[in-house]
Design a protein around this motif. Sequence first.
Motif, short mmCIF file in Angstrom:
data_model
loop_
_atom_site.label_atom_id
_atom_site.label_comp_id
_atom_site.label_asym_id
_atom_site.label_seq_id
_atom_site.Cartn_x
_atom_site.Cartn_y
_atom_site.Cartn_z
N ALA A 1 124.45 70.22 79.48
CA ALA A 1 123.89 70.55 78.17
C ALA A 1 122.52 71.21 78.29
O ALA A 1 122.17 72.10 77.51
N ALA A 2 121.74 70.80 79.28
CA ALA A 2 120.40 71.36 79.46
C ALA A 2 120.43 72.82 79.85
O ALA A 2 119.44 73.55 79.67
N ILE A 3 121.56 73.28 80.38
CA ILE A 3 121.67 74.68 80.80
C ILE A 3 121.53 75.63 79.61
O ILE A 3 120.99 76.73 79.75
N VAL A 4 121.99 75.21 78.44
CA VAL A 4 121.94 76.08 77.25
C VAL A 4 120.51 76.44 76.88
O VAL A 4 120.16 77.63 76.82
N PRO A 5 119.63 75.46 76.61
CA PRO A 5 118.24 75.84 76.27
C PRO A 5 117.50 76.50 77.43
O PRO A 5 116.66 77.38 77.21
N LEU A 6 117.80 76.07 78.66
CA LEU A 6 117.15 76.70 79.81
C LEU A 6 117.50 78.19 79.89
O LEU A 6 116.63 79.03 80.13
N THR A 7 118.77 78.50 79.67
CA THR A 7 119.21 79.90 79.71
C THR A 7 118.58 80.72 78.60
O THR A 7 118.09 81.83 78.83
N ILE B 1 109.64 72.92 74.96
CA ILE B 1 109.97 71.58 74.46
C ILE B 1 110.49 71.65 73.03
O ILE B 1 111.38 70.89 72.64
N ILE B 2 109.95 72.59 72.23
CA ILE B 2 110.43 72.77 70.86
C ILE B 2 111.80 73.42 70.88
O ILE B 2 112.69 73.07 70.10
N LEU B 3 111.98 74.38 71.78
CA LEU B 3 113.27 75.06 71.91
C LEU B 3 114.37 74.07 72.30
O LEU B 3 115.50 74.16 71.81
N LEU B 4 114.04 73.13 73.17
CA LEU B 4 115.00 72.09 73.57
C LEU B 4 115.56 71.37 72.36
O LEU B 4 116.77 71.15 72.24
N VAL C 1 128.66 73.02 74.31
CA VAL C 1 129.01 72.08 75.38
C VAL C 1 129.75 70.86 74.87
O VAL C 1 130.52 70.23 75.60
N GLY C 2 129.51 70.51 73.59
CA GLY C 2 130.13 69.31 73.04
C GLY C 2 129.21 68.12 73.01
O GLY C 2 129.53 67.08 72.43
N THR C 3 128.03 68.25 73.63
CA THR C 3 127.03 67.19 73.65
C THR C 3 125.66 67.81 73.85
O THR C 3 125.55 68.93 74.36
N ALA C 4 124.62 67.10 73.42
CA ALA C 4 123.26 67.58 73.60
C ALA C 4 122.57 66.88 74.76
O ALA C 4 121.41 67.16 75.04
N LEU C 5 123.27 65.96 75.43
CA LEU C 5 122.70 65.20 76.53
C LEU C 5 123.39 65.56 77.84
O LEU C 5 124.54 65.97 77.85
N GLY C 6 122.66 65.39 78.93
CA GLY C 6 123.25 65.62 80.24
C GLY C 6 122.83 66.92 80.88
O GLY C 6 122.21 67.79 80.25
N THR C 7 123.18 67.05 82.14
CA THR C 7 122.75 68.19 82.94
C THR C 7 123.34 69.50 82.44
O THR C 7 122.63 70.51 82.30
N ILE D 1 119.52 71.90 69.82
CA ILE D 1 120.47 70.79 69.96
C ILE D 1 121.78 71.08 69.23
O ILE D 1 122.87 70.87 69.80
N PRO D 2 121.76 71.59 67.98
CA PRO D 2 123.04 71.90 67.30
C PRO D 2 123.86 72.96 68.07
O PRO D 2 125.08 72.82 68.20
N LEU D 3 123.19 73.99 68.57
CA LEU D 3 123.89 75.04 69.32
C LEU D 3 124.43 74.47 70.63
O LEU D 3 125.56 74.80 71.03
N THR D 4 123.66 73.64 71.27
CA THR D 4 124.10 73.02 72.53
C THR D 4 125.34 72.17 72.30
O THR D 4 126.29 72.22 73.08
N ARG D 5 125.33 71.39 71.21
CA ARG D 5 126.50 70.58 70.88
C ARG D 5 127.72 71.46 70.61
O ARG D 5 128.84 71.12 71.00
N LEU D 6 127.49 72.59 69.95
CA LEU D 6 128.58 73.50 69.63
C LEU D 6 129.20 74.09 70.89
O LEU D 6 130.42 74.22 71.00
#
Length: 218
Positions: free
Chosen positions: A92-98, A70-73, A84-90, A77-82
């Motif tokens: 985008a969730a692949i980045v922290p999950l991976t 949950i903390i990693l999620l 995928v372009g967004t921190a929300l959505g399915t 967020i900044p890396l996910t935005r970088l």
Amino acid sequence: MTTDVILGLLWRSFWQTVWMTGASGFLSLVIGLPLGLALVVTSRGGIAEQGAINRVLGVLVDGFRAVPFIILLIALIPLTRLIVGTALGTTAAIVPLTIAAIPYYARVAEVSLRDVDRGLIDAVRAMGGNRWTIIREVLIPEAMPGIVAGFTVTMVTLIGASAMAGTIGGGGLGDLAIRYGYQRYETNVMIAVVIILIILVWGMQWLGDRLANRLDRR
């Protein structure tokens, strides 16, 4: 809500969960297995012993594993935005999950690779086999049942983590359970989500166990 609406939401959320776990599971396998292999071959007594590299890899792997998901999620967020372009959505969730799954699976794969009979490695060396031959012909084939079993455990863990990703709008079954089952008090939706998640986990474990048993040479 009507039954048709609930079924539509469940169907869409189910495939979002499949997409999240499938994509992150594939990436964790592609990156995590070589990482686990690197941890084994560079360890003390390994076929390519490199103490400094092994320690750095170990610190990185254990560092990411130590952070609660949950903390990693939130932290990513900044890396996910970088990426995928967004921190929300399915997607985008692949980045922290991976990123959460890679070090986890690397350690699981490392355990399986370490269990390979040392005598087989020595025999290939005695016949003139190089490092790549040992990896290709001994380490990976002999450890394959454990590698598959470990990947199954990783996928099951990802299913649970993908549900947690719903807390930050990651979509999938977790998001559906929070928005409708919890916030709108739709108990039937919550129950349906739990049942689907149980079936997903059971099905994944069953397939993984069957494949691991088939690959077992013992």
